[in-house]
Design an enzyme around this catalytic site. Sequence first.
Site, PDB file in Angstrom:
ATOM      1  N   LYS A 173      -6.672 -10.829   6.953  1.00 49.26           N
ATOM      2  CA  LYS A 173      -5.345 -10.620   7.565  1.00 49.26           C
ATOM      3  C   LYS A 173      -4.319 -11.541   6.927  1.00 49.26           C
ATOM      4  O   LYS A 173      -3.238 -11.126   6.541  1.00 49.26           O
ATOM      5  CB  LYS A 173      -5.439 -10.937   9.033  1.00 49.26           C
ATOM      6  CG  LYS A 173      -5.227 -10.053  10.171  1.00 49.26           C
ATOM      7  CD  LYS A 173      -5.129  -8.600  10.191  1.00 49.26           C
ATOM      8  CE  LYS A 173      -5.478  -7.778   9.026  1.00 49.26           C
ATOM      9  NZ  LYS A 173      -6.229  -6.604   9.212  1.00 49.26           N
TER      10      LYS A 173
ATOM     11  N   TRP B 155       1.385   6.371  -5.042  1.00 45.88           N
ATOM     12  CA  TRP B 155       0.711   5.076  -5.161  1.00 45.88           C
ATOM     13  C   TRP B 155      -0.097   5.178  -6.441  1.00 45.88           C
ATOM     14  O   TRP B 155      -1.076   5.924  -6.505  1.00 45.88           O
ATOM     15  CB  TRP B 155      -0.182   4.855  -3.949  1.00 45.88           C
ATOM     16  CG  TRP B 155      -0.769   3.500  -3.832  1.00 45.88           C
ATOM     17  CD1 TRP B 155      -0.106   2.354  -3.496  1.00 45.88           C
ATOM     18  CD2 TRP B 155      -2.138   3.125  -4.030  1.00 45.88           C
ATOM     19  NE1 TRP B 155      -0.991   1.298  -3.482  1.00 45.88           N
ATOM     20  CE2 TRP B 155      -2.238   1.738  -3.803  1.00 45.88           C
ATOM     21  CE3 TRP B 155      -3.292   3.821  -4.388  1.00 45.88           C
ATOM     22  CZ2 TRP B 155      -3.423   1.041  -3.914  1.00 45.88           C
ATOM     23  CZ3 TRP B 155      -4.478   3.129  -4.498  1.00 45.88           C
ATOM     24  CH2 TRP B 155      -4.541   1.752  -4.249  1.00 45.88           C
TER      25      TRP B 155
ATOM     26  N   ARG C  39       1.927   4.330   4.132  1.00 48.75           N
ATOM     27  CA  ARG C  39       0.724   4.625   3.347  1.00 48.75           C
ATOM     28  C   ARG C  39       0.692   3.830   2.045  1.00 48.75           C
ATOM     29  O   ARG C  39      -0.332   3.795   1.375  1.00 48.75           O
ATOM     30  CB  ARG C  39       0.672   6.129   3.036  1.00 48.75           C
ATOM     31  CG  ARG C  39       0.570   6.978   4.276  1.00 48.75           C
ATOM     32  CD  ARG C  39       0.795   8.437   3.959  1.00 48.75           C
ATOM     33  NE  ARG C  39      -0.268   9.020   3.176  1.00 48.75           N
ATOM     34  CZ  ARG C  39      -1.406   9.497   3.659  1.00 48.75           C
ATOM     35  NH1 ARG C  39      -1.629   9.429   4.950  1.00 48.75           N
ATOM     36  NH2 ARG C  39      -2.308  10.026   2.882  1.00 48.75           N
TER      37      ARG C  39
ATOM     38  N   ASN D 155      -1.878  14.541  -3.874  1.00 43.81           N
ATOM     39  CA  ASN D 155      -2.504  13.316  -3.380  1.00 43.81           C
ATOM     40  C   ASN D 155      -3.994  13.442  -3.657  1.00 43.81           C
ATOM     41  O   ASN D 155      -4.613  14.430  -3.265  1.00 43.81           O
ATOM     42  CB  ASN D 155      -2.248  13.174  -1.870  1.00 43.81           C
ATOM     43  CG  ASN D 155      -3.000  12.004  -1.269  1.00 43.81           C
ATOM     44  OD1 ASN D 155      -3.393  11.077  -1.976  1.00 43.81           O
ATOM     45  ND2 ASN D 155      -3.208  12.051   0.040  1.00 43.81           N
ATOM     46  N   GLY D 156      -4.567  12.466  -4.352  1.00 45.12           N
ATOM     47  CA  GLY D 156      -5.996  12.519  -4.679  1.00 45.12           C
ATOM     48  C   GLY D 156      -6.186  12.192  -6.149  1.00 45.12           C
ATOM     49  O   GLY D 156      -5.301  11.611  -6.778  1.00 45.12           O
TER      50      GLY D 156
ATOM     51  N   GLU E 129      -3.726 -10.760   3.022  1.00 45.14           N
ATOM     52  CA  GLU E 129      -3.119  -9.478   2.644  1.00 45.14           C
ATOM     53  C   GLU E 129      -1.642  -9.405   2.977  1.00 45.14           C
ATOM     54  O   GLU E 129      -0.883  -8.769   2.259  1.00 45.14           O
ATOM     55  CB  GLU E 129      -3.899  -8.273   3.196  1.00 45.14           C
ATOM     56  CG  GLU E 129      -3.894  -8.081   4.687  1.00 45.14           C
ATOM     57  CD  GLU E 129      -4.758  -6.901   5.152  1.00 45.14           C
ATOM     58  OE1 GLU E 129      -5.075  -6.015   4.349  1.00 45.14           O
ATOM     59  OE2 GLU E 129      -5.103  -6.869   6.330  1.00 45.14           O
TER      60      GLU E 129
ATOM     61  N   LYS F 227      -2.457   1.888   3.053  1.00 51.72           N
ATOM     62  CA  LYS F 227      -3.062   2.017   4.383  1.00 51.72           C
ATOM     63  C   LYS F 227      -4.347   2.826   4.312  1.00 51.72           C
ATOM     64  O   LYS F 227      -5.325   2.523   4.972  1.00 51.72           O
ATOM     65  CB  LYS F 227      -2.059   2.708   5.308  1.00 51.72           C
ATOM     66  CG  LYS F 227      -2.554   2.935   6.729  1.00 51.72           C
ATOM     67  CD  LYS F 227      -2.517   1.659   7.501  1.00 51.72           C
ATOM     68  CE  LYS F 227      -3.043   1.798   8.905  1.00 51.72           C
ATOM     69  NZ  LYS F 227      -3.471   0.481   9.404  1.00 51.72           N
TER      70      LYS F 227
ATOM     71  N   HIS G 263     -22.335 -26.069  -0.020  1.00 45.95           N
ATOM     72  CA  HIS G 263     -22.870 -25.476  -1.242  1.00 45.95           C
ATOM     73  C   HIS G 263     -21.766 -25.102  -2.222  1.00 45.95           C
ATOM     74  O   HIS G 263     -21.986 -24.293  -3.121  1.00 45.95           O
ATOM     75  CB  HIS G 263     -23.733 -24.257  -0.904  1.00 45.95           C
ATOM     76  CG  HIS G 263     -24.917 -24.609  -0.061  1.00 45.95           C
ATOM     77  ND1 HIS G 263     -25.954 -25.385  -0.523  1.00 45.95           N
ATOM     78  CD2 HIS G 263     -25.201 -24.336   1.230  1.00 45.95           C
ATOM     79  CE1 HIS G 263     -26.838 -25.560   0.445  1.00 45.95           C
ATOM     80  NE2 HIS G 263     -26.392 -24.936   1.529  1.00 45.95           N
TER      81      HIS G 263
ATOM     82  N   GLU H  20     -12.348 -11.326   8.899  1.00 42.90           N
ATOM     83  CA  GLU H  20     -11.157 -10.547   9.234  1.00 42.90           C
ATOM     84  C   GLU H  20      -9.914 -11.435   9.281  1.00 42.90           C
ATOM     85  O   GLU H  20      -8.844 -11.059   8.794  1.00 42.90           O
ATOM     86  CB  GLU H  20     -11.386  -9.818  10.576  1.00 42.90           C
ATOM     87  CG  GLU H  20     -10.197  -9.044  11.112  1.00 42.90           C
ATOM     88  CD  GLU H  20      -9.717  -7.906  10.211  1.00 42.90           C
ATOM     89  OE1 GLU H  20     -10.364  -7.619   9.190  1.00 42.90           O
ATOM     90  OE2 GLU H  20      -8.670  -7.334  10.521  1.00 42.90           O
TER      91      GLU H  20
ATOM     92  N   CYS I  88      -0.816   8.067  -1.678  1.00 45.31           N
ATOM     93  CA  CYS I  88       0.285   9.026  -1.815  1.00 45.31           C
ATOM     94  C   CYS I  88       0.559   9.751  -0.507  1.00 45.31           C
ATOM     95  O   CYS I  88      -0.340   9.955   0.309  1.00 45.31           O
ATOM     96  CB  CYS I  88      -0.062  10.063  -2.875  1.00 45.31           C
ATOM     97  SG  CYS I  88      -0.449   9.317  -4.452  1.00 45.31           S
TER      98      CYS I  88
END
Length: 609
Positions: free
Chosen positions: A486, A75, A27, A101-102, A489, A604, A505, A482, A2
């Site tokens: 990348k 969000w 965000r 926010n939270g 996402e 973010k 395996h 990474e 948020c």
Amino acid sequence: MCGIVGYVGSKNATPILLDALEKLEYRGYDSAGIALVSSNGIEVKKTRGRISTLRSITGEVEAGGCTVGIGHTRWATHGEPSDVNSHPHLSRSERVAVVHNGIIENYIELREFLAEHGYVFSTETDSEVVSELIDYYYNGDPIEAVRKAEMQLKGSYALGILFKDYTDQIIALRKDGPLIIGVGEGENFIASDIPAILKHTRSIFRLGERELAILTKDGVTVIDKYGERIEHECEHIDWDVDAAEKGGYAHFMIKEIMEQPEVIAKTINPRIINDKRIDLGLKRITDDDLRGIKAIKIVACGSAYHVGVVAKYFMKKTLGIPVEAELASEFRYDDPIVDEHTLVIIISQSGETLDTLYGLREARSRGARVISIVNVVASSIANESEDVLYTWAGPEIAVATTKAYSTQLVLMNLLNWHIANVKGLMRDDEVARAITQLREIPEQMNGMLSDHEQMQYLASLFFNCHSVFFIGRNIDYALSLEASLKLKEISYVHSEAYAAGELKHGTISLIEDGTLVIALCTYRPLLEKMVSNIKEVKARGAKVIAIINHDDTQTEGVADHVVRIPECSEYAIPSLTIVPLQLFAYYIASHKGCDIDKPRNLAKSVTVE
Ligand code: G6P
């Protein structure tokens, strides 16, 4: 996550709030809204969807010309993204409006408490209890009402609050979530982050834990949790407004990829004395403390964790002590075995990731020594660590991190050599040589970035693929994690990173005709093994792109395509290897027409569990 904004001044607040909310889009959000207060009461406009949708319904309030308001990008956590669940939340009495926010952890309990007093709820959110609880305690004194309500809140919150009876002020309050105050001339602001208000003021300060601010157009009063009035010195933000904008690039992500050489230099250079010595400016953790360190744990989430996995390999080798990288969300609940001889290194771009923050607190409560590597100055993680090393990456707007990752990686190298030096494991001349080699990265990386067409071409060949496997060994495996993240996402292409030795395996059963395998082959001691792995997947029909060192003569001819890393020192290889893989992810997503800077479902800064 948020985003909160607020404006109090003499100008029409609506366009200022909408513009500020747009600057917080990075965000991640699924709905947006604003609330304005005037002698006509509080008016709320909110909607599911993008800010452009919000703009289409705010014409009427804009015409009203209100000069005080708050705004929010949501969000979703509690309750689906919907118009009604969007913020601001206006109390039923229409006396109080809140953006939050939270997470309010005890919201069910509070709902029950309020319901017993006749309160009715219309949303599924945890945040709605905040506006109603403040309303419950409101008896004409807004500060008293906010503080009384706060006493009952459990969890994390950054709040912007309007009262119908106080048409010239905003109240702000925070605990465990970011909130800044922008101080202007005849106008003042609140925001979750600096880019939101940079257009209007460069003087900001961060509200401390449980501090409450009262903003009018003429000033900002801050009261601490004990009820004492306190003063904050403003920080002058000297970034270009451009630094928070796209600067001519199609997306923030590519702009940030291109900025990497510059920000790596900014992160390394101030810490090098006379071209040969490292000065990290640690204030609390002394050389003696470092000499006594017997184990290291690196704790982080997402890409920051991946930096930890790379660093684990090189730190273990240099320092000869156990070094582990742990996901913060696991670490914090795993009764971590740490003590005063353990150095916990916390890595976080935002400095606000909740799991990472709680991991830090867990480590400190068990007596570990804590250094954090953070990009956002004075963020919660920075404030709560014993010592903080800032990456000077500047604001990172694209949800998928690139430049913060790269600056974290070089800073981990400096920290590694500093510890090795004080422990007597690296001589001064060895440190000096390593520094020289690290400082060559920006130029080498610039060369790679100016030669980005190869990755553009490879992306054009493979953008239709359904699944990609990244394989590597040792540090190459850490980098694969990474590279894979990348790609998935931002392009929504399924991908996995595998330690190449693990292929047989299980994963190898997924390789079929045309499956793309990206083999990272820069770790020299195990190159032959990687060549064998490439042959194994090729034999099952895979197409292989190999990332190789400049002088590799074994891989070409085995892989279908090779991407060469320029001649560089062993310290530079990881920093350079990730670059073509960032570009590959970017160009694949670009070919697919994805919303690159704001991938679906991602945020973010993840300030909830
Ligand atoms: C989110 C971001 C990632 C980031 C992770 C940790 O998932 O999308 O890019 O690596 O959070 O964030 P932090 O701010 O702690 O580095």
